[in-house]
Design a protein around this motif. Structure first.
Motif, short mmCIF file in Angstrom:
data_model
loop_
_atom_site.label_atom_id
_atom_site.label_comp_id
_atom_site.label_asym_id
_atom_site.label_seq_id
_atom_site.Cartn_x
_atom_site.Cartn_y
_atom_site.Cartn_z
N ILE A 231 -109.63 -7.44 -37.33
CA ILE A 231 -108.31 -7.09 -37.79
C ILE A 231 -107.24 -6.41 -37.01
O ILE A 231 -106.05 -6.47 -37.07
N LYS A 232 -107.73 -5.56 -36.17
CA LYS A 232 -107.09 -4.73 -35.30
C LYS A 232 -106.10 -5.67 -34.28
O LYS A 232 -105.21 -5.48 -33.95
N GLY A 233 -107.01 -6.87 -33.89
CA GLY A 233 -106.25 -7.81 -32.87
C GLY A 233 -105.28 -8.37 -33.20
O GLY A 233 -104.31 -9.03 -32.74
N VAL A 234 -105.33 -8.62 -34.67
CA VAL A 234 -104.22 -9.24 -35.58
C VAL A 234 -102.88 -8.58 -35.26
O VAL A 234 -101.62 -9.03 -35.10
N GLY A 235 -103.23 -7.18 -35.22
CA GLY A 235 -101.85 -6.35 -35.06
C GLY A 235 -101.13 -6.27 -33.63
O GLY A 235 -100.15 -5.89 -33.55
N PHE A 236 -101.77 -7.23 -32.64
CA PHE A 236 -101.09 -7.34 -31.58
C PHE A 236 -100.02 -8.73 -31.50
O PHE A 236 -99.22 -8.93 -30.48
N LEU A 237 -100.10 -9.52 -32.64
CA LEU A 237 -99.33 -10.69 -32.78
C LEU A 237 -97.94 -10.30 -33.00
O LEU A 237 -97.38 -9.58 -33.79
N PRO A 238 -97.12 -10.94 -32.28
CA PRO A 238 -95.57 -10.40 -32.23
C PRO A 238 -94.80 -11.19 -33.44
O PRO A 238 -94.87 -12.45 -33.59
N ILE A 239 -94.29 -10.59 -34.25
CA ILE A 239 -93.65 -11.26 -35.55
C ILE A 239 -92.46 -12.13 -34.98
O ILE A 239 -92.43 -13.41 -35.73
N ALA A 240 -91.87 -11.97 -33.88
CA ALA A 240 -90.92 -13.07 -33.27
C ALA A 240 -91.36 -14.27 -33.38
O ALA A 240 -90.71 -15.52 -33.51
N ALA A 241 -92.62 -14.32 -32.64
CA ALA A 241 -93.32 -15.79 -32.22
C ALA A 241 -93.52 -16.50 -33.77
O ALA A 241 -93.38 -17.58 -33.90
N LEU A 242 -93.98 -15.74 -34.74
CA LEU A 242 -94.12 -16.33 -35.95
C LEU A 242 -92.67 -16.82 -36.69
O LEU A 242 -92.54 -17.69 -37.37
N ASP A 243 -91.68 -16.04 -36.43
CA ASP A 243 -90.42 -16.46 -36.79
C ASP A 243 -90.04 -17.89 -36.38
O ASP A 243 -89.53 -18.73 -36.81
N GLY A 244 -90.49 -18.04 -35.06
CA GLY A 244 -90.22 -19.12 -34.23
C GLY A 244 -91.03 -20.24 -35.01
O GLY A 244 -90.60 -21.28 -35.01
N LEU A 245 -92.12 -19.87 -35.48
CA LEU A 245 -93.11 -20.93 -36.11
C LEU A 245 -92.47 -21.36 -37.61
O LEU A 245 -92.37 -22.54 -37.81
N PHE A 246 -91.92 -20.44 -38.05
CA PHE A 246 -91.22 -20.72 -39.45
C PHE A 246 -90.00 -21.61 -38.78
O PHE A 246 -89.79 -22.56 -39.98
#
Length: 377
Positions: A231-246
């Motif tokens: 679960i700690k590794g998930v914390g490295f994901l940048p939210i901006a990249a997920l914004d781009g996915l949306f």
């Protein structure tokens, strides 16, 4: 997605805000580019299909890694130990798999006062309306006639499972599960075999078959579950990249969307109208009726969107969606004429894989645009 990318310039220093903008727009652009690989003139068909199917995944992975390359690393929370205005935003996750406050996993309903339990019925009813419509719209989009599904009714079992899971999540005190728009129909679309045909003098991509299965759904759920082991590794994901996915998913849902095409029709060259793919009703419904109908849909969409932004009343927007049912059944036929409304809301045509020259599957998609996401009520 767009709102977050703009907010970074208010909440962050200029360097992490610009990096976030690059991550968001880069993810969306690369996903859109690779997902269109079927239309490329390079590489063989198998390779193009493979790129189109997994291009979005590659785009997300690539731009999630970009912040950790070279000097970009200095703009990540990992470099300073926590998120600040001088770093990009990453997912906030606990260090271990546990409740955020340290409470027990099960919620004790008896700990609430009697009046609180009774009052909870009110927001509970609103959420029931939301989930009922949300999941039904999601399943309807997945079963659109142009996908040619043979086992479409199986989605009714999904509704049953969602009901059981909402009961469990309520007892655990965690957010409930629900249908996904536009992720679910995009998943169905990714399982389809397509080919390009010439219809009415223009080339269009049509579905000729769909690989219906439960393995891909199960696989993505298992992969998400495996994330709990790190679960700690998930914390490295940048939210901006997920914004781009949306952002990508929103843009990708425009394809074949009758509501979107009717909006663009307002500025379309009269000699190029066929490019909008509105053959089902164009020339059969008066232009003024088409534009008035589209304007009403856009107004309703705008109203519901504004309600979601208002404090205290935002949770009531599902009631606005519920009102669309009697509006569609009783008032729209009265205002625009039943035949016109039926044509404007016409369903797509199931594909016919046996006759390559048939024009089946080319009709416009089910118009579910009452709330902007192809929503037919």
């Amino acid at each position: 997605g767009i709102r977050h990318l703009v907010e970074y310039f208010n909440d962050k220093d200029i360097a992490p805000a610009l990096l976030s903008l690059v991550l968001g727009l880069g993810t969306a652009w690369l996903a859109l580019t690779l997902s269109a690989a079927r239309d490329w003139s390079i590489l063989n068909k198998t390779t193009r299909v493979l790129i189109a199917d997994y291009g979005t995944t590659f785009a997300v992975i690539l731009f999630c890694a970009v912040p950790y390359w070279g000097d970009n690393y200095d703009l990540t929370p990992a470099s300073v130990g926590n998120e600040t205005a001088a770093t990009i935003a990453t997912l906030n996750v606990p260090d271990e798999f546990d409740t955020a406050t340290g409470r027990g996993w099960l919620v004790d309903p008896s700990a609430c006062e009697g009046w609180a339990i009774a009052f909870a019925i009110v927001p509970g009813a609103v959420l029931t309306v939301l989930f009922f419509f949300d999941h039904n719209v999601s399943s309807l989009l997945c079963q659109a006639p142009e996908f040619g599904l043979k086992k479409g009714p199986a989605y009714h079992w999904d509704f049953f499972m969602v009901g059981l899971q909402i009961l469990v999540t309520g007892l655990l005190g965690i957010p409930p599960v629900n249908g996904l728009i536009p992720q679910a129909p995009l998943h169905t679309d990714s399982l389809c075999d397509k080919e390009t045909r010439e219809v009415n003098g223009r080339k269009v991509e049509v579905v000729v078959g769909c690989h219906e299965n439960r393995l891909s759904n199960l696989g993505q759920a298992v992969i998400i579950g495996c994330a709990l082991f790190y679960i700690k590794g998930v914390g490295f994901l940048p939210i901006a990249a997920l914004d781009g996915l949306f952002l990508y998913m929103g843009i990708a849902s425009f394809g074949g969307n009758s509501f979107y095409n009717r909006i663009v029709l307002l500025i379309t060259d009269i000699t190029r109208v066929e490019a909008r793919g509105l053959d089902m009703f164009y020339g059969k419904v008066p232009k003024s009726t088409v534009h008035k109908y589209t304007a009403l849909q856009f107004f309703i969409l705008l109203c519901i969107f504004i309600v979601t932004l208002l404090p205290y009343v935002s949770a009531l927007f599902p009631l606005g969606i519920a009102i669309l049912v009697p509006l569609r059944i009783y008032k729209l036929p009265e205002w625009f004429g039943k035949e016109n409304v039926d044509l404007l809301d016409a369903e797509g045509v199931a594909p016919d894989a046996e006759e390559a020259g048939d024009e089946a599957g080319v009709g416009p998609q089910t118009d579910l645009a009452m709330v902007g996401d192809n929503m037919e009520l």
